[in-house]
Design a protein around this motif. Structure first.
Motif, PDB file in Angstrom:
ATOM      1  N   TYR A 175      19.328  67.151  52.680  1.00 36.92           N
ATOM      2  CA  TYR A 175      19.017  66.224  52.128  1.00 36.92           C
ATOM      3  C   TYR A 175      17.883  65.787  52.525  1.00 36.92           C
ATOM      4  O   TYR A 175      17.441  66.903  53.903  1.00 36.92           O
ATOM      5  CB  TYR A 175      20.369  64.399  53.108  1.00 36.92           C
ATOM      6  N   GLU A 176      17.283  64.928  52.077  1.00 36.83           N
ATOM      7  CA  GLU A 176      15.862  64.731  52.243  1.00 36.83           C
ATOM      8  C   GLU A 176      16.446  63.069  53.833  1.00 36.83           C
ATOM      9  O   GLU A 176      17.233  62.612  53.511  1.00 36.83           O
ATOM     10  CB  GLU A 176      15.245  63.844  52.131  1.00 36.83           C
ATOM     11  N   ARG A 177      16.240  63.284  55.363  1.00 40.04           N
ATOM     12  CA  ARG A 177      16.823  62.183  56.155  1.00 40.04           C
ATOM     13  C   ARG A 177      15.679  60.963  55.916  1.00 40.04           C
ATOM     14  O   ARG A 177      14.073  61.279  55.984  1.00 40.04           O
ATOM     15  CB  ARG A 177      16.069  63.186  57.475  1.00 40.04           C
ATOM     16  N   VAL A 178      16.450  60.099  56.147  1.00 40.86           N
ATOM     17  CA  VAL A 178      15.578  59.007  56.429  1.00 40.86           C
ATOM     18  C   VAL A 178      15.255  58.371  57.352  1.00 40.86           C
ATOM     19  O   VAL A 178      15.704  58.780  58.830  1.00 40.86           O
ATOM     20  CB  VAL A 178      16.451  57.968  55.943  1.00 40.86           C
ATOM     21  N   ARG A 179      14.174  58.632  58.282  1.00 42.57           N
ATOM     22  CA  ARG A 179      13.587  58.570  59.319  1.00 42.57           C
ATOM     23  C   ARG A 179      13.529  57.302  59.704  1.00 42.57           C
ATOM     24  O   ARG A 179      13.584  55.850  59.187  1.00 42.57           O
ATOM     25  CB  ARG A 179      11.856  58.241  59.212  1.00 42.57           C
ATOM     26  N   GLY A 221      14.453  57.130  67.073  1.00 41.01           N
ATOM     27  CA  GLY A 221      15.109  58.067  67.456  1.00 41.01           C
ATOM     28  C   GLY A 221      14.850  59.985  66.662  1.00 41.01           C
ATOM     29  O   GLY A 221      14.906  60.722  67.146  1.00 41.01           O
ATOM     30  N   SER A 222      14.286  59.283  65.955  1.00 41.13           N
ATOM     31  CA  SER A 222      14.157  60.812  64.779  1.00 41.13           C
ATOM     32  C   SER A 222      12.606  61.163  64.978  1.00 41.13           C
ATOM     33  O   SER A 222      11.659  60.934  65.995  1.00 41.13           O
ATOM     34  CB  SER A 222      14.098  60.103  63.394  1.00 41.13           C
ATOM     35  N   ARG A 223      12.995  62.650  65.250  1.00 43.43           N
ATOM     36  CA  ARG A 223      11.430  63.228  65.602  1.00 43.43           C
ATOM     37  C   ARG A 223      11.665  65.158  64.344  1.00 43.43           C
ATOM     38  O   ARG A 223      12.964  64.468  64.242  1.00 43.43           O
ATOM     39  CB  ARG A 223      11.538  63.919  66.791  1.00 43.43           C
ATOM     40  N   GLY A 224      10.608  65.331  64.790  1.00 45.52           N
ATOM     41  CA  GLY A 224      10.923  67.146  63.514  1.00 45.52           C
ATOM     42  C   GLY A 224      10.803  66.745  62.469  1.00 45.52           C
ATOM     43  O   GLY A 224      10.608  65.761  61.518  1.00 45.52           O
ATOM     44  N   ASN A 225      10.985  67.407  61.313  1.00 47.04           N
ATOM     45  CA  ASN A 225      11.360  67.397  59.985  1.00 47.04           C
ATOM     46  C   ASN A 225      12.068  66.554  59.457  1.00 47.04           C
ATOM     47  O   ASN A 225      13.218  66.043  60.351  1.00 47.04           O
ATOM     48  CB  ASN A 225      11.359  68.881  59.707  1.00 47.04           C
ATOM     49  N   LYS A 260      19.875  69.376  57.844  1.00 51.04           N
ATOM     50  CA  LYS A 260      21.357  70.625  56.738  1.00 51.04           C
ATOM     51  C   LYS A 260      22.118  70.338  57.831  1.00 51.04           C
ATOM     52  O   LYS A 260      23.016  70.647  57.730  1.00 51.04           O
ATOM     53  CB  LYS A 260      20.262  71.724  57.693  1.00 51.04           C
ATOM     54  N   ALA A 261      22.551  69.542  56.057  1.00 46.87           N
ATOM     55  CA  ALA A 261      23.515  69.095  55.928  1.00 46.87           C
ATOM     56  C   ALA A 261      25.149  69.914  56.117  1.00 46.87           C
ATOM     57  O   ALA A 261      26.661  70.050  56.804  1.00 46.87           O
ATOM     58  CB  ALA A 261      25.151  67.905  54.435  1.00 46.87           C
ATOM     59  N   VAL A 262      25.186  71.374  54.804  1.00 49.38           N
ATOM     60  CA  VAL A 262      25.920  72.560  55.216  1.00 49.38           C
ATOM     61  C   VAL A 262      24.955  73.542  55.215  1.00 49.38           C
ATOM     62  O   VAL A 262      23.722  73.627  54.557  1.00 49.38           O
ATOM     63  CB  VAL A 262      26.466  72.337  53.971  1.00 49.38           C
ATOM     64  N   ASP A 263      24.960  74.222  56.620  1.00 48.44           N
ATOM     65  CA  ASP A 263      23.953  74.785  56.324  1.00 48.44           C
ATOM     66  C   ASP A 263      24.369  76.039  56.688  1.00 48.44           C
ATOM     67  O   ASP A 263      24.883  77.110  57.360  1.00 48.44           O
ATOM     68  CB  ASP A 263      23.371  74.566  57.645  1.00 48.44           C
ATOM     69  N   ASP A 264      24.596  77.267  54.772  1.00 46.25           N
ATOM     70  CA  ASP A 264      24.374  78.938  55.356  1.00 46.25           C
ATOM     71  C   ASP A 264      26.375  79.068  55.224  1.00 46.25           C
ATOM     72  O   ASP A 264      26.557  79.468  56.550  1.00 46.25           O
ATOM     73  CB  ASP A 264      23.574  79.968  55.998  1.00 46.25           C
ATOM     74  N   ALA A 324      25.855  67.756  44.470  1.00 46.33           N
ATOM     75  CA  ALA A 324      24.858  68.610  44.230  1.00 46.33           C
ATOM     76  C   ALA A 324      24.625  70.086  45.485  1.00 46.33           C
ATOM     77  O   ALA A 324      25.057  69.617  46.258  1.00 46.33           O
ATOM     78  CB  ALA A 324      24.139  68.458  43.646  1.00 46.33           C
ATOM     79  N   LYS A 325      25.208  71.514  45.162  1.00 48.73           N
ATOM     80  CA  LYS A 325      24.629  72.263  46.423  1.00 48.73           C
ATOM     81  C   LYS A 325      22.911  72.189  46.009  1.00 48.73           C
ATOM     82  O   LYS A 325      22.127  71.847  45.305  1.00 48.73           O
ATOM     83  CB  LYS A 325      25.408  73.648  45.607  1.00 48.73           C
ATOM     84  N   THR A 326      22.563  73.141  47.670  1.00 46.81           N
ATOM     85  CA  THR A 326      21.631  73.412  47.169  1.00 46.81           C
ATOM     86  C   THR A 326      20.783  75.083  47.242  1.00 46.81           C
ATOM     87  O   THR A 326      20.352  75.332  46.330  1.00 46.81           O
ATOM     88  CB  THR A 326      21.209  73.044  49.197  1.00 46.81           C
TER      89      THR A 326
END
Length: 611
Positions: free
Chosen positions: A356-360, A363-367, A371-375, A408-410
């Motif tokens: 998902y695209e994260r809403v800043r 305390g948010s940092r980084g990209n 990754k809600a479901v990651d491999d 939907a899947k990525t």
């Protein structure tokens, strides 16, 4: 089933004790509610008890027992249509029910601190955490604002919140549940009250966060000599922190004793029922006893004797609940064996990803990619129940929803019955829906409040042409009966049922289509222990009678151990450990799995880990 409590049971300790040891003395308290229909609900019906200095007194009972009404009555916050009819609430000898509004406002916060179940509902969303903490201090202490701000930061440190200066500027919605609860504890204790009333403060929290909050409360209690009235329905929490226990049912206190005596020598049938119906780590039974099986009906206003406990569970010996060592196992009967896998899996998940695209925000940092479901890869076989466990935000629900193509899947592949569900046309997917179903965590939100139960279940049967208008009612009733309900439900609306009944209805709606695979998302997390036992038994029965496969999502490891044959541990969207329930529980390899297991509340006070 009703339980009538005799006067001699309910009023056993009505005599006022003038001991200096008593911080709060409640005498003959009655709080009744008067709905518009002209009825009277006796939420608190002539109760008396004491909270002693420097001790944790746990008030336990199921939803509707009167616990929260008791808490609100103690601080005179009962709203219409409720009314405190009579009684005394003696705080250090002063009857709080005789105080006017201004005097009572001075007591709340300064002398009695309050923590509620939902911190997001207790905090004002338009003010920062710092503003609300500072205003509490200023309301009860004659200090300048800069000094109040310094004290506020010190309390945020004391409740172990990171970056307290930054937390001071945060709004409630920017904090996690655990952080919010710590902030609420800081607000409740910043004026160093002598009594803390905590109403289900850890119910909505993950097991690891719950353990942290309980340790924090006990540490602060020991540091400032606090007395605590802790309201809960979780017997594991009671075993961890209680000194004294009050058992409440239908507005009455039916038993009171030290925590050791409650667990070792429960006297009242309802107390015994609560202890017996909970799933316990290392004590897997083929079937959990239910409240209705444990208790008998009332005869002539007196409690009857309990049934023969030995026929209900192997844990009962005379009038005691037998001790079970932490995660010790009573042999390996058939119910504890991992199901042998035969043939191809009904569900095959390979390298599944959902980003998902994260809403800043705070305390948010980084990209900005979540990754809600990651491999993720795993299999579920026919007739198998696989547990999917982890904390909130770990990725459990996104996995469950993505494997059913509700998301939907990525990337990755999901094969159901050998077919790739993401390559199906809409028409083929609609037909596939009858074979795989989803049971949601909140049954009230999952049901249309304007649709009667018969229609809610029947419309899916008609839509998928699994019933005709002539026989749809019979098929709905058949499914309801399978799930422990009956035809009287057909013409009633969702709000007319209890939480446990609504959960059965949601399960019935899913099972009406005779699916082969069901994702059950936290289906018992909001239920009382006795209702939870009934739903767990229902899932076990459906698995065996219908040969249904389940992906059972939960953060409650004791429930997972009882109902599942294998387990997947999810952390940050990845499966960090998998295997049979026995292997994962007895020989955990991943540090995250170990932390989850170490955070499970104890089954008995003698094994408590919170000092």
């Amino acid at each position: 089933m009703s339980i009538i409590v005799s006067n001699k049971t309910a009023h056993k300790e009505d005599k006022v004790d003038d001991s200096d040891d008593i911080v709060l003395g409640v005498r003959h308290l009655k709080t009744y509610f008067y709905p518009d229909d002209g009825s009277v609900r006796k939420a608190v019906d002539d109760i008396s008890f004491d909270v002693r200095r420097g001790r944790v007194c746990c008030l336990i009972g199921e939803s509707g027992s009167g616990k929260s009404a008791t808490a609100m009555s103690l601080i005179n916050l009962i709203d219409r249509p409720g009314r405190i009819e009579s009684g005394e609430v003696l705080f250090e000898g002063r009857d709080l029910l005789t105080l006017d509004v201004k005097q009572m406002r001075e007591v709340r916060g300064a002398d009695i601190g309050l923590i509620f179940q939902e911190p997001m509902h207790s905090l004002d969303p338009v003010f920062t955490v710092g503003d609300q903490l500072v205003e509490t201090i200023l309301a009860h202490a004659d200090v300048p604002r800069p000094e109040a701000e310094t004290q506020a930061i010190a309390w945020l440190k004391r409740v172990e919140l990171p970056n307290p200066e930054l937390i001071m500027t945060a709004y409630p919605h920017e904090l996690s549940g655990g952080m919010l609860q710590r902030a609420m504890i800081a607000i409740a204790l910043c004026c160093e009250p002598r009594l803390l009333i905590a109403d289900e403060p850890t119910t909505a929290l993950d097991v690891t966060v719950q353990a942290q909050i309980l340790r924090l409360l006990v540490r602060l209690k020991n540091e400032i000599g606090l007395s605590v009235l802790f309201i809960t329905h979780d017997l594991g929490v009671v075993a961890e922190i209680a000194d004294d226990v009050l058992v409440m049912y239908d507005g009455h206190i039916v038993e009171r004793n030290t925590v050791e005596n409650i667990f070792d020598h429960p006297k009242h049938p309802y107390t015994k029922a609560l202890l017996l119906t909970r799933p316990i780590i290392g004590q897997k039974l083929k079937r959990l006893p239910t409240l209705h099986e444990v208790m008998r009906e009332v005869d002539d206003g007196e409690i009857t004797q309990p049934q023969d406990w030995s026929t209900l569970a192997a844990t009962v010996e005379d009038d005691s609940i037998a001790e079970v060592g932490e995660r010790s196992r009573p042999g390996t009967d058939d119910s504890c064996q991992t199901k042998e896998h035969q043939g191809q899996p009904i569900l095959h998940v390979s390298h599944l990803k959902k980003y998902y695209e994260r809403v800043r925000g705070f305390g948010s940092r980084g990209n900005n990619v979540k990754k809600a479901v990651d491999d993720v890869s795993f299999d579920v076989y026919r007739g198998e129940t696989v547990g999917l466990v982890g904390e909130s935000g770990s990725g459990k629900t996104p996995i469950g929803q993505t494997v059913l193509r509700l998301n939907a899947k990525t990337d990755g592949e999901v094969l159901f019955g050998g077919e790739d569900i993401f390559s199906l046309s809409n028409a083929k997917l609609a037909r596939m829906r009858t074979r795989m179903q989803y049971v949601f965590q909140d049954p009230y939100s999952a049901l249309n409040p304007r649709l009667k139960i018969g229609s809610a279940i029947g419309e899916a049967l008609l839509h998928h042409k699994l019933a005709t208008k002539r026989d749809v009612t019979d098929k709905v009733v058949e499914t309801l009966e399978l799930c422990g309900m009956d035809s009287s439900c057909l013409n009633r609306y969702p709000h007319e049922f209890s939480g446990g009944q609504r959960q059965r209805i949601v399960i019935a709606r899913a099972m009406a289509l005779q699916p082969e695979f069901v994702v059950a998302d936290e289906p018992v997390s909001a239920l009382d222990v006795s209702i939870q036992a009934e739903i767990i038994n229902l899932f076990s029965e459906l698995q065996h009678t219908r040969d249904v496969s389940f992906l059972f999502i939960s953060h409650d490891l004791s429930v997972v151990e009882h109902i599942c044959s294998s387990i997947l541990v999810v952390h940050n969207g990845r499966i960090v450990e998998s295997g049979s329930v026995h292997d994962v529980f007895d020989h955990p390899q991943d540090e995250y799995t170990k932390s989850l297991l170490d955070s499970i509340p104890t089954s008995h006070p003698k094994y408590r880990t919170i000092a």
